[in-house]
Design a protein around this motif. Sequence first.
Motif, PDB file in Angstrom:
ATOM      1  N   UNK B  58       0.823  -1.192   0.000  1.00 36.82           N
ATOM      2  CA  UNK B  58       0.000   0.000   0.000  1.00 36.82           C
ATOM      3  C   UNK B  58       0.864   1.253   0.000  1.00 36.82           C
ATOM      4  N   UNK B  59       1.531   1.545  -1.130  1.00 39.13           N
ATOM      5  CA  UNK B  59       2.387   2.733  -1.169  1.00 39.13           C
ATOM      6  C   UNK B  59       1.622   4.017  -0.901  1.00 39.13           C
ATOM      7  N   UNK B  60       0.344   4.054  -1.304  1.00 35.72           N
ATOM      8  CA  UNK B  60      -0.445   5.269  -1.080  1.00 35.72           C
ATOM      9  C   UNK B  60      -0.559   5.567   0.414  1.00 35.72           C
ATOM     10  N   UNK B  61      -0.890   4.527   1.191  1.00 38.81           N
ATOM     11  CA  UNK B  61      -1.035   4.700   2.629  1.00 38.81           C
ATOM     12  C   UNK B  61       0.311   5.066   3.259  1.00 38.81           C
ATOM     13  N   UNK B  62       1.391   4.440   2.744  1.00 35.98           N
ATOM     14  CA  UNK B  62       2.720   4.709   3.287  1.00 35.98           C
ATOM     15  C   UNK B  62       3.061   6.187   3.130  1.00 35.98           C
ATOM     16  N   UNK B  63       2.807   6.730   1.928  1.00 35.35           N
ATOM     17  CA  UNK B  63       3.157   8.127   1.700  1.00 35.35           C
ATOM     18  C   UNK B  63       2.238   9.064   2.464  1.00 35.35           C
ATOM     19  N   UNK B  64       0.959   8.658   2.625  1.00 36.80           N
ATOM     20  CA  UNK B  64       0.037   9.474   3.408  1.00 36.80           C
ATOM     21  C   UNK B  64       0.483   9.524   4.863  1.00 36.80           C
ATOM     22  N   UNK B  65       0.999   8.388   5.354  1.00 37.73           N
ATOM     23  CA  UNK B  65       1.513   8.344   6.729  1.00 37.73           C
ATOM     24  C   UNK B  65       2.608   9.402   6.902  1.00 37.73           C
ATOM     25  N   UNK B  66       3.513   9.470   5.912  1.00 36.54           N
ATOM     26  CA  UNK B  66       4.598  10.452   6.005  1.00 36.54           C
ATOM     27  C   UNK B  66       4.048  11.867   5.897  1.00 36.54           C
ATOM     28  N   UNK B  67       3.180  12.087   4.892  1.00 31.69           N
ATOM     29  CA  UNK B  67       2.676  13.438   4.643  1.00 31.69           C
ATOM     30  C   UNK B  67       1.892  13.956   5.837  1.00 31.69           C
ATOM     31  N   UNK B  68       1.034  13.103   6.429  1.00 25.68           N
ATOM     32  CA  UNK B  68       0.150  13.591   7.486  1.00 25.68           C
ATOM     33  C   UNK B  68       0.821  13.492   8.853  1.00 25.68           C
ATOM     34  N   UNK B  69       1.364  12.302   9.187  1.00 29.25           N
ATOM     35  CA  UNK B  69       1.871  12.150  10.547  1.00 29.25           C
ATOM     36  C   UNK B  69       3.160  12.924  10.788  1.00 29.25           C
ATOM     37  N   UNK B  70       4.040  12.968   9.795  1.00 27.82           N
ATOM     38  CA  UNK B  70       5.273  13.722  10.022  1.00 27.82           C
ATOM     39  C   UNK B  70       5.107  15.151   9.543  1.00 27.82           C
ATOM     40  N   UNK B  71       4.622  15.295   8.287  1.00 32.92           N
ATOM     41  CA  UNK B  71       4.532  16.626   7.701  1.00 32.92           C
ATOM     42  C   UNK B  71       3.532  17.524   8.394  1.00 32.92           C
ATOM     43  N   UNK B  72       2.484  16.956   8.995  1.00 33.96           N
ATOM     44  CA  UNK B  72       1.480  17.817   9.626  1.00 33.96           C
ATOM     45  C   UNK B  72       1.454  17.645  11.141  1.00 33.96           C
ATOM     46  N   UNK B  73       1.272  16.407  11.625  1.00 30.60           N
ATOM     47  CA  UNK B  73       1.082  16.217  13.065  1.00 30.60           C
ATOM     48  C   UNK B  73       2.351  16.571  13.846  1.00 30.60           C
ATOM     49  N   UNK B  74       3.491  16.007  13.427  1.00 30.98           N
ATOM     50  CA  UNK B  74       4.732  16.279  14.177  1.00 30.98           C
ATOM     51  C   UNK B  74       5.107  17.756  14.106  1.00 30.98           C
ATOM     52  N   UNK B  75       4.893  18.362  12.919  1.00 29.34           N
ATOM     53  CA  UNK B  75       5.211  19.784  12.793  1.00 29.34           C
ATOM     54  C   UNK B  75       4.369  20.604  13.764  1.00 29.34           C
ATOM     55  N   UNK B  76       3.078  20.252  13.862  1.00 29.83           N
ATOM     56  CA  UNK B  76       2.204  20.982  14.783  1.00 29.83           C
ATOM     57  C   UNK B  76       2.677  20.809  16.224  1.00 29.83           C
ATOM     58  N   UNK B  77       3.058  19.566  16.580  1.00 30.75           N
ATOM     59  CA  UNK B  77       3.493  19.324  17.956  1.00 30.75           C
ATOM     60  C   UNK B  77       4.765  20.126  18.248  1.00 30.75           C
ATOM     61  N   UNK B  78       5.720  20.087  17.312  1.00 32.91           N
ATOM     62  CA  UNK B  78       6.967  20.819  17.565  1.00 32.91           C
ATOM     63  C   UNK B  78       6.686  22.309  17.688  1.00 32.91           C
ATOM     64  N   UNK B  79       5.750  22.782  16.876  1.00 34.11           N
ATOM     65  CA  UNK B  79       5.417  24.197  16.942  1.00 34.11           C
ATOM     66  C   UNK B  79       4.879  24.549  18.323  1.00 34.11           C
ATOM     67  N   UNK B  80       4.041  23.654  18.866  1.00 34.78           N
ATOM     68  CA  UNK B  80       3.522  23.886  20.216  1.00 34.78           C
ATOM     69  C   UNK B  80       4.653  23.829  21.238  1.00 34.78           C
ATOM     70  N   UNK B  81       5.599  22.911  21.037  1.00 29.58           N
ATOM     71  CA  UNK B  81       6.718  22.788  21.971  1.00 29.58           C
ATOM     72  C   UNK B  81       7.551  24.069  21.969  1.00 29.58           C
ATOM     73  N   UNK B  82       7.711  24.652  20.770  1.00 24.93           N
ATOM     74  CA  UNK B  82       8.544  25.848  20.657  1.00 24.93           C
ATOM     75  C   UNK B  82       7.968  27.015  21.441  1.00 24.93           C
ATOM     76  N   UNK B  83       6.633  27.027  21.589  1.00 23.62           N
ATOM     77  CA  UNK B  83       6.022  28.129  22.315  1.00 23.62           C
ATOM     78  C   UNK B  83       6.186  27.938  23.817  1.00 23.62           C
ATOM     79  N   UNK B  84       6.622  26.735  24.244  1.00 22.36           N
ATOM     80  CA  UNK B  84       6.761  26.469  25.671  1.00 22.36           C
ATOM     81  C   UNK B  84       8.161  26.858  26.143  1.00 22.36           C
ATOM     82  N   UNK B  85       8.419  26.602  27.398  1.00 21.03           N
ATOM     83  CA  UNK B  85       9.706  26.908  28.025  1.00 21.03           C
ATOM     84  C   UNK B  85      10.813  26.068  27.370  1.00 21.03           C
TER      85      UNK B  85
END
Lengths: 331, 177
Positions: B58-85
């Motif tokens: 399932x290459x489609x699912x594999x690439x979606x995992x990267x696009x959404x979980x790393x490209x969107x979710x992790x970026x959002x989390x790191x952004x929230x972390x950056x606003x913290x101490x």
Amino acid sequence: MIIPEPFRLLTSLLAVAGFIGANAAYLVWVERKAAAWFQRRAGPTEVGWGGLLQPLADAIKLMSKQIIVPPGTDRLLFCLAPVLIMVPAAMCFAVLPFSAALVPRDINVSLLMVFAFGSLNVIAVMLAGWSSRNKYAIISAARVVSQNVAYEIPMLLVVITVLMVSRTMNLTEIVAKQAGGFWHWNVFNLAANPLMPVTFVIFFICMLAETNRAPFDMAEAESELVAGVFTEYAGMGFGVFFMAEYANIVAGCAMATILFLGGWHSPIGLWPGVWWFLLKMYFLIFTVIWVRWTFPRTQFYGLLNLSWKILIPLSLFTLVLTSGLLKIFGR
Amino acid sequence: MSAFPAADRLVAGIFLLFVATTVAGSVLAVFTTRIIRSVCGLALASIGLAGLYYFLHSPFLALMEILIYIGAVCVTIIFAVMLAEPDEPRPDKPTGRSILWWLGAIVVSGAIFWSVARLGLMGNWPTPAIDRKDGSVHDIGVALLTTYSLAFEVISLVLMVAILGAVAIARSGRHHE
């Protein structure tokens, strides 16, 4: 002759690595020469004829410099960030079709692959900025994230428009459907969507923003943030960030060529081949350099306003328009 | 694929590499004390998972995992972390109460792990009758809008609940000031 797949992949890997390295080295030279030309200077002239050996001299200098990791940084992430920015940029090249046969790996979802790995470069820039523990680096990283998130949306919307017109996510097929003269290229495909040239311009602007190029170079705003996220990097760590920037520009311009300008097809139907692809791609790269040395850096809120208030509504509109026209006149 | 020496072992090695990446990423995400490294562990685990999806054809699912979980979710989390101490406080000395919480967490996660592993190994999983032609836009569109449309809508409902929850939490935080 049939080459076993693993050997073919290994050859492609070496070719891609060489292509990225050569481009990164010589685009720096092109950029410096072009900048000098726009500013009526001579540019690099000392090393080699016309400064042609300057990139090699720069590489030797960068490699012989001491790599300083400032105290208080997150050492592991600090050292990992340059690798993390280079790898996704290189991954995109694994699926780019340079010509009908010249594609390292032809997969069905190659379009998605480029954007999936393209989205990773934000995380690397952010880690670089965060692990540096430097206020300029952190401010710059925060800017880069909001910028990239803002511009990824119109870019993907525009790409979906092309996707609906081409009805495939395979880059080779997308190019194959644009065969036969420049009026068949997606950028002039006015029957599918009269706003297609606008779509191309939106894609190009978003590409400039995604690769952090001027007028959107918030990552490295020299005059306000020292060198942004790269402030604490020395030697080749700094060099790798620049190589990745040029690799991203090449990948972005290659994508623009593939999606809108008919890839390896000739504009008049003569001698299709990889040379047309390279010609179009390098013209776009020259335009990127041209824009950088012509326009001043925008202000940060100007940049966000452009994306959220103009580009996103416009790309949404073209998306709806294309789907409507396809529904009425399609097939 | 043409004959290539030790091709099977090469493929098995790559598979094991992805498994190891997933496990290492998850362990890193849970056990490190720096929150930014936890996010990196999450990203690493997502890369491993993407590789496993690729092995499931399932290459489609594999690439979606990267696009959404790393490209969107992790970026959002790191952004929230950056606003913290930036400097996290040292973890407190374990008290009797926190050790009790630890034990409870270990029991619950052990039970979940055991039941999921048991379900995965012993469950009577149906084998797909046809090879799903995953990858082309047409197939994905048909699958999402016909066969799996209920799952698709339920997932969007979950997302809406999550957004409403975030808004509710943000509002209550504002009232406390």
